[in-house]
Design an enzyme around this catalytic site. Structure first.
Site, mmCIF file in Angstrom:
data_model
loop_
_atom_site.group_PDB
_atom_site.id
_atom_site.type_symbol
_atom_site.label_atom_id
_atom_site.label_comp_id
_atom_site.label_asym_id
_atom_site.label_seq_id
_atom_site.Cartn_x
_atom_site.Cartn_y
_atom_site.Cartn_z
ATOM 1 N N LYS A 131 1.009 3.992 -2.927
ATOM 2 C CA LYS A 131 0.597 5.384 -2.692
ATOM 3 C C LYS A 131 1.762 6.357 -2.941
ATOM 4 O O LYS A 131 1.549 7.443 -3.478
ATOM 5 C CB LYS A 131 0.038 5.542 -1.276
ATOM 6 C CG LYS A 131 -1.277 4.784 -1.035
ATOM 7 C CD LYS A 131 -2.418 5.330 -1.884
ATOM 8 C CE LYS A 131 -3.759 4.693 -1.555
ATOM 9 N NZ LYS A 131 -4.851 5.163 -2.406
ATOM 10 N N TYR A 184 0.845 -1.202 0.000
ATOM 11 C CA TYR A 184 0.000 0.000 0.000
ATOM 12 C C TYR A 184 0.875 1.244 0.000
ATOM 13 O O TYR A 184 0.670 2.173 -0.797
ATOM 14 C CB TYR A 184 -0.894 -0.043 1.241
ATOM 15 C CG TYR A 184 -1.883 1.096 1.379
ATOM 16 C CD1 TYR A 184 -3.015 1.171 0.569
ATOM 17 C CD2 TYR A 184 -1.716 2.077 2.360
ATOM 18 C CE1 TYR A 184 -3.942 2.204 0.713
ATOM 19 C CE2 TYR A 184 -2.635 3.102 2.517
ATOM 20 C CZ TYR A 184 -3.747 3.166 1.691
ATOM 21 O OH TYR A 184 -4.662 4.183 1.846
HETATM 22 N N1 LIG Z 1 -10.689 5.510 4.809
HETATM 23 C C1 LIG Z 1 -9.543 6.023 5.167
HETATM 24 O O1 LIG Z 1 -9.324 6.297 6.368
HETATM 25 C C2 LIG Z 1 -8.473 6.335 4.135
HETATM 26 C C3 LIG Z 1 -7.294 6.948 4.564
HETATM 27 C C4 LIG Z 1 -6.318 7.253 3.621
HETATM 28 C C5 LIG Z 1 -6.525 6.957 2.271
HETATM 29 N N2 LIG Z 1 -7.670 6.349 1.884
HETATM 30 C C6 LIG Z 1 -7.832 6.080 0.451
HETATM 31 O O2 LIG Z 1 -9.092 6.571 0.029
HETATM 32 C C7 LIG Z 1 -9.592 5.762 -1.029
HETATM 33 C C8 LIG Z 1 -10.997 5.288 -0.673
HETATM 34 O O3 LIG Z 1 -10.906 4.518 0.509
HETATM 35 P P1 LIG Z 1 -12.174 4.099 1.393
HETATM 36 O O4 LIG Z 1 -11.704 3.983 2.780
HETATM 37 O O5 LIG Z 1 -13.322 4.942 1.069
HETATM 38 O O6 LIG Z 1 -12.336 2.589 0.894
HETATM 39 P P2 LIG Z 1 -13.584 1.746 0.438
HETATM 40 O O7 LIG Z 1 -13.125 0.338 0.438
HETATM 41 O O8 LIG Z 1 -14.810 2.107 1.200
HETATM 42 O O9 LIG Z 1 -13.765 2.263 -1.044
HETATM 43 C C9 LIG Z 1 -12.909 1.873 -2.055
HETATM 44 C C10 LIG Z 1 -13.701 1.875 -3.323
HETATM 45 O O10 LIG Z 1 -12.879 1.415 -4.390
HETATM 46 C C11 LIG Z 1 -13.594 0.431 -5.100
HETATM 47 N N3 LIG Z 1 -12.683 -0.470 -5.793
HETATM 48 C C12 LIG Z 1 -11.798 -1.340 -5.254
HETATM 49 N N4 LIG Z 1 -11.178 -2.015 -6.236
HETATM 50 C C13 LIG Z 1 -11.681 -1.545 -7.401
HETATM 51 C C14 LIG Z 1 -11.442 -1.842 -8.767
HETATM 52 N N5 LIG Z 1 -10.551 -2.779 -9.132
HETATM 53 N N6 LIG Z 1 -12.133 -1.174 -9.709
HETATM 54 C C15 LIG Z 1 -13.048 -0.232 -9.360
HETATM 55 N N7 LIG Z 1 -13.319 0.097 -8.084
HETATM 56 C C16 LIG Z 1 -12.646 -0.565 -7.127
HETATM 57 C C17 LIG Z 1 -14.439 -0.255 -4.060
HETATM 58 O O11 LIG Z 1 -15.484 -0.994 -4.610
HETATM 59 C C18 LIG Z 1 -14.905 0.953 -3.261
HETATM 60 O O12 LIG Z 1 -15.974 1.585 -3.911
HETATM 61 C C19 LIG Z 1 -8.615 4.619 -1.217
HETATM 62 O O13 LIG Z 1 -7.737 4.916 -2.284
HETATM 63 C C20 LIG Z 1 -7.846 4.602 0.103
HETATM 64 O O14 LIG Z 1 -6.549 4.085 -0.032
HETATM 65 C C21 LIG Z 1 -8.655 6.015 2.775
#
Ligand SMILES: NC(=O)c1ccc[n+]([C@@H]2O[C@H](COP(=O)([O-])OP(=O)(O)OC[C@H]3O[C@@H](n4cnc5c(N)ncnc54)[C@H](O)[C@@H]3O)[C@@H](O)[C@H]2O)c1
Length: 259
Positions: A158, A154
């Protein structure tokens, strides 16, 4: 409205941060292509945006497949006529000790987080160049500043997103295109629910995280939507190659504190 009449693609818009981004974009006047693999969840997000008076379509797509991405970009153009903003938000993560990690663990993260970002960006770039305008917001992470154990793929993906963002910012600045990253801290999504569900002592868990976030709380998906909308809008017209932390001060704190 900040994004009036702009056409935006938001990947991973079926849950979590992607929903917050799609909702705020629609609220701020954008026409939104909500892209995700899961049809039922994605369509329900679109229904809810339309119920609020927004303009959105659902497009099913696995961002790690080149054919699927090319078809998704074409469907967006068919629906809205152009593309102004691409938000690469789809991402996956898991925690595993590095010595136990398999090649398929590595590939799974790279395929969505890094290859997906590359494919979606590449599929939009010719159109952006033809239009002479367009911008990309890549949703990275606070892991691009500091890391936690068990997240090597990851973190590598990133950091790769940030590298690609800066490279493209430099390559296309003179042609009117912008590329930026938004790096969320801990946000109220499934991951925060999982952390709380997995805690042996919930009270201690909450105290620990509050102490490690100077603002004393996790962020909301709406706050991520608002920050992304700013970077995607003309208000950020002189910002390119940036990696904006949206983390309640988490990565500015010198020492992480145990309670
Ligand atoms: N939630 C957090 O605290 C947090 C913190 C830092 C970064 N992020 C980043 O934010 C982004 C969203 O994270 P989240 O927590 O909302 O996660 P989440 O799992 O709720 O959402 C991720 C989304 O990506 C989609 N996805 C996964 N693989 C896919 C693919 N191959 N094709 C199309 N869609 C796909 C999933 O279906 C989902 O809709 C991610 O990139 C994550 O790394 C999240």
């Amino acid at each position: 409205m900040r994004l009036n009449e702009k056409v935006a693609i938001v990947t991973g818009a079926s849950s979590g941060i992607g929903v917050g981004i799609a909702e705020v974009f629609a609220e701020q006047g954008a026409k939104v292509a909500c892209v995700a693999r899961r049809q039922e969840e994605g369509e329900s997000v679109v229904r809810s945006i339309r119920d609020q008076g927004g303009n959105a379509v659902f497009i099913q797509c696995d961002v790690s497949s080149e054919d699927a991405v090319l078809a998704m970009v074409q469907k967006t153009v068919d629906a809205f006529g152009r593309i102004d903003v691409l938000v690469n938000n789809a991402g996956v993560n898991f925690v595993r000790a590095f010595e136990e990690m398999t090649v398929s663990d590595w590939d799974r993260v790279m395929e969505v987080d890094l290859r997906g970002t590359f494919l979606c960006t590449k599929a939009c770039i010719q159109l952006f160049l033809k239009q002479g305008t367009g911008n990309v917001v890549n949703i990275a992470s606070v892991h691009t500043q500091a890391c936690l154990p068990g997240a090597a793929p990851y973190d590598a993906a990133k950091w790769g997103m940030v590298g690609m963002t800066k490279a493209l910012a430099v390559e296309y600045a003179s042609q009117g295109l912008r590329f930026n990253c938004l790096s969320p801290g801990l946000i109220d999504t499934q991951i925060w629910k999982d952390i709380q569900d997995g805690a042996e002592d919930l009270d201690a868990c909450l105290k620990h995280w509050r102490a490690n976030i100077p603002m004393g709380r996790v962020g909301t998906i709406r706050e991520m939507g608002l920050a992304t909308a700013f970077l995607a809008s003309d208000d950020a017209s002189y910002i390119t190659g940036a990696n904006l932390m949206a983390d309640g001060g988490m990565t500015s704190q010198l020492i992480s504190r145990e309670i």
